[in-house]
Design a protein around this motif. Structure first.
Motif, PDB file in Angstrom:
ATOM      1  N   GLN A   7       0.821  -1.212   0.000  1.00 54.60           N
ATOM      2  CA  GLN A   7       0.000   0.000   0.000  1.00 54.60           C
ATOM      3  C   GLN A   7       0.850   1.256   0.000  1.00 54.60           C
ATOM      4  N   ASN A   8       2.124   1.146   0.335  1.00 55.43           N
ATOM      5  CA  ASN A   8       2.997   2.299   0.415  1.00 55.43           C
ATOM      6  C   ASN A   8       4.296   2.027  -0.328  1.00 55.43           C
ATOM      7  N   ASP A  49      -3.789   1.995  -5.838  1.00 52.52           N
ATOM      8  CA  ASP A  49      -3.950   3.259  -6.556  1.00 52.52           C
ATOM      9  C   ASP A  49      -4.052   4.431  -5.578  1.00 52.52           C
ATOM     10  N   ILE A  50      -4.694   4.190  -4.440  1.00 52.80           N
ATOM     11  CA  ILE A  50      -4.784   5.224  -3.415  1.00 52.80           C
ATOM     12  C   ILE A  50      -3.394   5.571  -2.899  1.00 52.80           C
ATOM     13  N   PHE A 218      -5.011   1.573   5.182  1.00 46.65           N
ATOM     14  CA  PHE A 218      -4.513   2.245   3.985  1.00 46.65           C
ATOM     15  C   PHE A 218      -4.892   3.714   3.950  1.00 46.65           C
ATOM     16  N   ALA A 219      -5.827   4.145   4.838  1.00 45.08           N
ATOM     17  CA  ALA A 219      -6.261   5.540   4.909  1.00 45.08           C
ATOM     18  C   ALA A 219      -7.016   5.726   6.215  1.00 45.08           C
ATOM     19  N   VAL A 220      -7.220   6.985   6.604  1.00 46.75           N
ATOM     20  CA  VAL A 220      -7.967   7.248   7.830  1.00 46.75           C
ATOM     21  C   VAL A 220      -8.841   8.483   7.652  1.00 46.75           C
ATOM     22  N   HIS A 238       2.006   8.672   6.800  1.00 39.31           N
ATOM     23  CA  HIS A 238       2.337   8.426   5.400  1.00 39.31           C
ATOM     24  C   HIS A 238       1.154   7.823   4.638  1.00 39.31           C
ATOM     25  N   ILE A 239       0.069   7.473   5.344  1.00 44.27           N
ATOM     26  CA  ILE A 239      -1.158   7.056   4.662  1.00 44.27           C
ATOM     27  C   ILE A 239      -2.051   8.289   4.495  1.00 44.27           C
ATOM     28  N   PRO A 240      -2.941   8.305   3.504  1.00 40.61           N
ATOM     29  CA  PRO A 240      -3.761   9.482   3.270  1.00 40.61           C
ATOM     30  C   PRO A 240      -4.820   9.700   4.341  1.00 40.61           C
ATOM     31  N   THR A 241      -5.090  10.974   4.600  1.00 39.04           N
ATOM     32  CA  THR A 241      -6.165  11.374   5.499  1.00 39.04           C
ATOM     33  C   THR A 241      -7.353  11.841   4.680  1.00 39.04           C
TER      34      THR A 241
END
Length: 306
Positions: A7-8, A49-50, A218-220, A238-241
């Motif tokens: 994921q990263n 992709d995210i 993978f996101a929050v 480092h994961i998207p917010t």
């Protein structure tokens, strides 16, 4: 490769990290054809992709959806991520809160949204009572949404308190989106108010954000959080917010679609922007239909068979 590593992934362009925790391509601008919104790919979007969008520093939109027809409209509009949220309780099923929403209801409507989409990543909420007992319960119910409804990921509320649930789901191969700040399933305990105000509350929210990331999400989602704190969380992770009432500095934004299109009656949250007034449009159409029926002008000859 572990799911967290997948994921990263490292930037293929030799990009360097930016102060916001995303990356900027070295030399040339990012390839817009790969963009989550407005990109050329027609395949189903995945959490990979995210992660790649976060590497590019790309912002992206997310909307809720609860039925196949609405989901198909949003999919055609290019919305890359759709959330089958337990917000269906308030805006689709007639409940006063999200708390009564059941697994059966989430599974049914999630399957409809998946059938109505071709490209969007569909994320389904785990409703209240479906994961609080512990990781095994969470895995059982998340597995049901993956197998029966066909969603690409699940979302659950809580930071440190949900760490073990998130960890087990990710280890089992189920992508997880976290949700901290205001967690509507806890409305009976916290009410509807901004979360993270004050030093102690801010530090707890930061710990929750790191716990979600460390568990492999993978996101929050950051809901109803002061913009400055949301910015700090976004820089730290480092994961998207994904912000909702958390200012403009998050990597993505989500809205409940009935708020966005003006279907919600009464007072709506301050952070919501109404982009249409479908409540009035539908009401006017219903009244016009009723008037024509009562007046005998519908059905007209062109609507009649002989």
């Amino acid at each position: 490769m572990s799911l967290q590593a997948a994921q990263n992934p490292p930037s293929p362009t030799g990009a360097t990290a930016s102060p916001t925790g995303t990356s900027s391509p070295a030399g040339a601008s990012a390839d817009s054809s790969k963009a989550l919104y407005g990109g050329k790919s027609t395949r189903r979007i995945t959490v990979h992709d995210i992660a790649a969008a976060t590497e590019r520093g790309e912002k992206w939109p997310m909307l809720t959806a609860y039925d196949a027809m609405t989901a198909s409209v949003f999919d055609e509009a290019g919305i890359p991520v759709m959330l089958v949220g337990d917000s269906m309780g308030n805006c689709h099923l007639g409940y006063e809160t999200t708390v009564p929403v059941t697994m059966d209801e989430i599974a049914l409507l999630s399957a409809a949204v998946v059938r109505g989409t071709k490209r969007a990543l569909v994320v389904a909420d785990l409703p209240f009572g479906s994961y609080q007992e512990g990781p095994v319960q969470a895995l059982r119910n998340a597995t049901r949404l993956i197998k029966e409804a066909g969603v690409g990921a699940v979302k659950l509320e809580g930071g440190e308190r949900s760490h073990e649930q998130i960890r087990l789901l990710v280890e089992a191969g189920i992508p997880v989106m976290g949700h901290i700040g205001l967690t509507p399933q806890s409305v009976n305990a916290m009410g509807y108010r901004v979360q993270g105000r004050g030093e102690e509350a801010a530090q707890q929210l930061l710990r929750d954000a790191k716990a979600v990331q460390d568990a492999g999400a993978f996101a929050v989602v950051l809901e109803l959080v002061p913009a400055e704190l949301a910015d700090e969380v976004t820089r730290t992770l480092h994961i998207p917010t994904v912000g909702i009432g958390a200012g403009s500095g998050t990597d993505a934004q989500v809205l409940v679609y009935t708020d966005m299109v003006g279907l919600t009656g009464g007072k709506v949250p301050r952070f919501t922007k109404q982009y249409a007034n479908l409540r009035q449009v539908l009401g006017d159409a219903a009244k016009e239909f009723a008037d024509e029926v009562v007046g005998g002008t519908f059905p007209a000859p062109e609507h009649t068979f002989h």
